[in-house]
Structure formats: structure tokens, C-alpha cells
Design a protein around this motif. Sequence first.
Motif, PDB file in Angstrom:
ATOM      1  N   LEU A  41       0.691  -1.274  -0.091  1.00 31.55           N
ATOM      2  CA  LEU A  41       0.015   0.004  -0.151  1.00 31.55           C
ATOM      3  C   LEU A  41       0.771   1.291   0.048  1.00 31.55           C
ATOM      4  CD1 LEU A  41      -2.921  -1.024   2.308  1.00 31.55           C
ATOM      5  CD2 LEU A  41      -2.960  -1.092  -0.076  1.00 31.55           C
ATOM      6  N   PHE A  42       2.196   1.394   0.275  1.00 32.46           N
ATOM      7  CA  PHE A  42       2.752   2.412   0.255  1.00 32.46           C
ATOM      8  C   PHE A  42       2.877   3.211  -0.848  1.00 32.46           C
ATOM      9  CE2 PHE A  42       6.748   4.920   0.347  1.00 32.46           C
ATOM     10  CZ  PHE A  42       6.718   5.440   1.597  1.00 32.46           C
ATOM     11  N   PRO A  43       3.118   2.594  -1.957  1.00 29.35           N
ATOM     12  CA  PRO A  43       2.949   3.264  -3.291  1.00 29.35           C
ATOM     13  C   PRO A  43       1.746   4.094  -3.547  1.00 29.35           C
ATOM     14  CG  PRO A  43       3.652   1.197  -3.968  1.00 29.35           C
ATOM     15  CD  PRO A  43       3.416   1.164  -2.132  1.00 29.35           C
ATOM     16  N   LEU A  44       0.777   3.126  -3.091  1.00 29.56           N
ATOM     17  CA  LEU A  44      -0.695   4.010  -3.337  1.00 29.56           C
ATOM     18  C   LEU A  44      -0.813   4.995  -2.615  1.00 29.56           C
ATOM     19  CD1 LEU A  44      -3.063   0.845  -3.407  1.00 29.56           C
ATOM     20  CD2 LEU A  44      -2.149   2.160  -5.469  1.00 29.56           C
ATOM     21  N   ASP A  45      -0.348   4.948  -1.230  1.00 30.69           N
ATOM     22  CA  ASP A  45      -0.609   6.167  -0.473  1.00 30.69           C
ATOM     23  C   ASP A  45       0.442   7.392  -0.969  1.00 30.69           C
ATOM     24  OD1 ASP A  45      -2.192   4.991   1.380  1.00 30.69           O
ATOM     25  OD2 ASP A  45      -0.619   4.206   2.664  1.00 30.69           O
ATOM     26  N   THR A  46       1.397   6.856  -1.253  1.00 32.08           N
ATOM     27  CA  THR A  46       2.494   8.268  -2.047  1.00 32.08           C
ATOM     28  C   THR A  46       1.820   8.720  -3.176  1.00 32.08           C
ATOM     29  OG1 THR A  46       4.361   6.964  -1.354  1.00 32.08           O
ATOM     30  CG2 THR A  46       4.808   8.488  -3.030  1.00 32.08           C
ATOM     31  N   LEU A  47       1.145   7.929  -4.182  1.00 34.43           N
ATOM     32  CA  LEU A  47       0.488   8.680  -5.126  1.00 34.43           C
ATOM     33  C   LEU A  47      -0.797   9.539  -4.908  1.00 34.43           C
ATOM     34  CD1 LEU A  47       0.449   5.459  -7.737  1.00 34.43           C
ATOM     35  CD2 LEU A  47       1.847   7.640  -7.803  1.00 34.43           C
ATOM     36  N   LYS A  48      -1.582   8.935  -3.778  1.00 31.09           N
ATOM     37  CA  LYS A  48      -2.706   9.707  -3.194  1.00 31.09           C
ATOM     38  C   LYS A  48      -2.399  11.032  -2.516  1.00 31.09           C
ATOM     39  CE  LYS A  48      -4.467   9.092   0.609  1.00 31.09           C
ATOM     40  NZ  LYS A  48      -5.068   8.642   1.946  1.00 31.09           N
ATOM     41  N   THR A  49      -1.203  11.019  -1.943  1.00 33.19           N
ATOM     42  CA  THR A  49      -0.654  12.372  -1.367  1.00 33.19           C
ATOM     43  C   THR A  49      -0.100  13.468  -2.487  1.00 33.19           C
ATOM     44  OG1 THR A  49      -0.081  10.991   0.549  1.00 33.19           O
ATOM     45  CG2 THR A  49       1.205  13.216   0.165  1.00 33.19           C
ATOM     46  N   ARG A  50       0.360  12.730  -3.550  1.00 31.67           N
ATOM     47  CA  ARG A  50       0.855  13.572  -4.729  1.00 31.67           C
ATOM     48  C   ARG A  50      -0.253  14.032  -5.319  1.00 31.67           C
ATOM     49  NH1 ARG A  50       6.109  10.223  -6.775  1.00 31.67           N
ATOM     50  NH2 ARG A  50       7.248  10.368  -4.752  1.00 31.67           N
ATOM     51  N   LEU A  51      -1.124  13.304  -5.467  1.00 29.94           N
ATOM     52  CA  LEU A  51      -2.684  13.955  -6.076  1.00 29.94           C
ATOM     53  C   LEU A  51      -3.179  14.897  -5.341  1.00 29.94           C
ATOM     54  CD1 LEU A  51      -4.326  10.421  -7.667  1.00 29.94           C
ATOM     55  CD2 LEU A  51      -3.313  12.363  -8.968  1.00 29.94           C
ATOM     56  N   ALA A  55       0.524  21.877  -5.222  1.00 30.78           N
ATOM     57  CA  ALA A  55       1.559  21.994  -6.330  1.00 30.78           C
ATOM     58  C   ALA A  55       1.438  21.212  -7.558  1.00 30.78           C
ATOM     59  CB  ALA A  55       3.213  21.552  -5.778  1.00 30.78           C
ATOM     60  N   GLY A  56       0.484  20.110  -7.266  1.00 28.59           N
ATOM     61  CA  GLY A  56       0.326  19.375  -8.433  1.00 28.59           C
ATOM     62  C   GLY A  56       0.843  18.010  -8.617  1.00 28.59           C
ATOM     63  N   PHE A  57       0.151  17.148  -9.266  1.00 25.86           N
ATOM     64  CA  PHE A  57       0.836  15.493  -9.166  1.00 25.86           C
ATOM     65  C   PHE A  57       2.172  15.595  -9.898  1.00 25.86           C
ATOM     66  CE2 PHE A  57       1.145  11.550 -11.287  1.00 25.86           C
ATOM     67  CZ  PHE A  57       1.229  10.551 -10.212  1.00 25.86           C
ATOM     68  N   ALA A  58       2.325  16.167 -11.042  1.00 26.78           N
ATOM     69  CA  ALA A  58       3.479  16.011 -11.431  1.00 26.78           C
ATOM     70  C   ALA A  58       4.859  16.841 -10.825  1.00 26.78           C
ATOM     71  CB  ALA A  58       3.782  16.537 -12.970  1.00 26.78           C
ATOM     72  N   GLY A  62       5.001  13.095  -9.583  1.00 30.18           N
ATOM     73  CA  GLY A  62       4.519  12.129 -10.298  1.00 30.18           C
ATOM     74  C   GLY A  62       4.636  10.692 -10.099  1.00 30.18           C
ATOM     75  N   PHE A  63       4.995   9.825 -10.886  1.00 32.31           N
ATOM     76  CA  PHE A  63       5.110   8.312 -10.692  1.00 32.31           C
ATOM     77  C   PHE A  63       6.593   7.961 -10.452  1.00 32.31           C
ATOM     78  CE2 PHE A  63       1.427   8.360 -13.448  1.00 32.31           C
ATOM     79  CZ  PHE A  63       0.494   7.798 -12.793  1.00 32.31           C
ATOM     80  N   ARG A  64       7.502   8.940 -10.015  1.00 35.75           N
ATOM     81  CA  ARG A  64       8.735   8.591  -9.614  1.00 35.75           C
ATOM     82  C   ARG A  64       9.096   8.368  -8.184  1.00 35.75           C
ATOM     83  NH1 ARG A  64       9.753  13.448 -12.592  1.00 35.75           N
ATOM     84  NH2 ARG A  64      10.101  14.422 -10.531  1.00 35.75           N
ATOM     85  N   GLY A  65       9.658   7.549  -7.871  1.00 37.68           N
ATOM     86  CA  GLY A  65      10.214   7.055  -6.718  1.00 37.68           C
ATOM     87  C   GLY A  65       8.916   6.940  -5.455  1.00 37.68           C
ATOM     88  N   SER A  72      11.937   3.076   6.081  1.00 38.75           N
ATOM     89  CA  SER A  72      11.463   3.711   7.342  1.00 38.75           C
ATOM     90  C   SER A  72      10.131   3.338   7.837  1.00 38.75           C
ATOM     91  CB  SER A  72      11.663   5.198   7.358  1.00 38.75           C
ATOM     92  OG  SER A  72      10.852   5.842   6.481  1.00 38.75           O
ATOM     93  N   ALA A  73       8.926   3.230   6.877  1.00 37.15           N
ATOM     94  CA  ALA A  73       7.760   3.002   7.185  1.00 37.15           C
ATOM     95  C   ALA A  73       7.562   1.480   7.627  1.00 37.15           C
ATOM     96  CB  ALA A  73       6.726   2.969   5.949  1.00 37.15           C
ATOM     97  N   VAL A  74       8.292   0.450   6.976  1.00 42.34           N
ATOM     98  CA  VAL A  74       8.480  -0.898   7.541  1.00 42.34           C
ATOM     99  C   VAL A  74       9.334  -1.035   8.888  1.00 42.34           C
ATOM    100  CG1 VAL A  74       9.227  -3.149   6.968  1.00 42.34           C
ATOM    101  CG2 VAL A  74       8.312  -1.838   5.168  1.00 42.34           C
ATOM    102  N   ILE A  75      10.258  -0.351   9.138  1.00 41.14           N
ATOM    103  CA  ILE A  75      10.936  -0.375  10.421  1.00 41.14           C
ATOM    104  C   ILE A  75       9.819  -0.045  11.659  1.00 41.14           C
ATOM    105  CG2 ILE A  75      12.718   1.070  11.739  1.00 41.14           C
ATOM    106  CD1 ILE A  75      14.661   0.923   9.205  1.00 41.14           C
ATOM    107  N   GLY A  76       8.906   1.082  11.266  1.00 35.92           N
ATOM    108  CA  GLY A  76       7.940   1.495  12.111  1.00 35.92           C
ATOM    109  C   GLY A  76       6.927   0.533  12.308  1.00 35.92           C
TER     110      GLY A  76
END
Length: 118
Positions: A41-51, A55-58, A62-65, A72-76
Motif C-alpha cells: 500500500l505504500f506506493p498507493l499512499d504516496t500517489l494519493k498524497t501527490r494527487l 503543487a500538483g501531481f507532476a 509524479g510516478f517517480r520514487g 522507514s515505514a516498514v521499520i515502524g
Amino acid sequence: MTDLASSPPSLAVLSMPPKDATLLHCMLAGALAGTAVDTALFPLDTLKTRLQSKAGFAASGGFRGVYSGLTSAVIGSAPSASMFFVTYEALKTTLSAVIPDPQFAPAVHMLSASGGEI
């Protein structure tokens, strides 16, 4: 008739928790569950936050990184999910002994889950 010890376990047997689930089993299961959920779910949360970024998605990347920061999320989350399952199973065992009536099993599970979240 086949010998159960020599035959491979069925999927039904693999999906059932052991009757004598120890706290170590619960700790490992929780850590694996927390890691699996964060990895998925981490990439989905990242994309949702960027959307949602002003400042805008791009401009937000965007889809980078999308996996940047996963470590750090897994460590927690691994220790957190691990402690939830340990606390849940310990409370469930204790409360089931105190309240053995199967009529109150849902309450035992709810109280155990609440204790695990706390």
C-alpha cells in the motif's frame, strides 16, 4: 490410506493457525503482516498524497520514487503490527479463560482487538 506425516499439507491446513499459537508465532505473523501491507500500500499512499498536493501531481514527483521512504515505514510498522498481534492473542487467551461462555466470544475478540490497538 496415506500417512499424514509423509503427505504434503493441504492449503486448508496451512491457512489455519496452530492450536498452541505461541507469542513468538504471533510476533512473527504480525511483523510479516505489517511488512506485507506496507509494501503493497505504500506506493498507493504516496500517489494519493501527490494527487492531493497543491503543487500538483507532476510537480510533486509524479510516478517517480513511489517506494522512496518504504524502509522507514516498514521499520515502524513491523514492530507495531507485531505488538498488536502479541497483545491481541494474550488478551484473547486471558479473557477466554475468564469468560468461557461462547455466547460472549465476539465481546472477547472485540476487547482483545481494542487492547491490541491501545
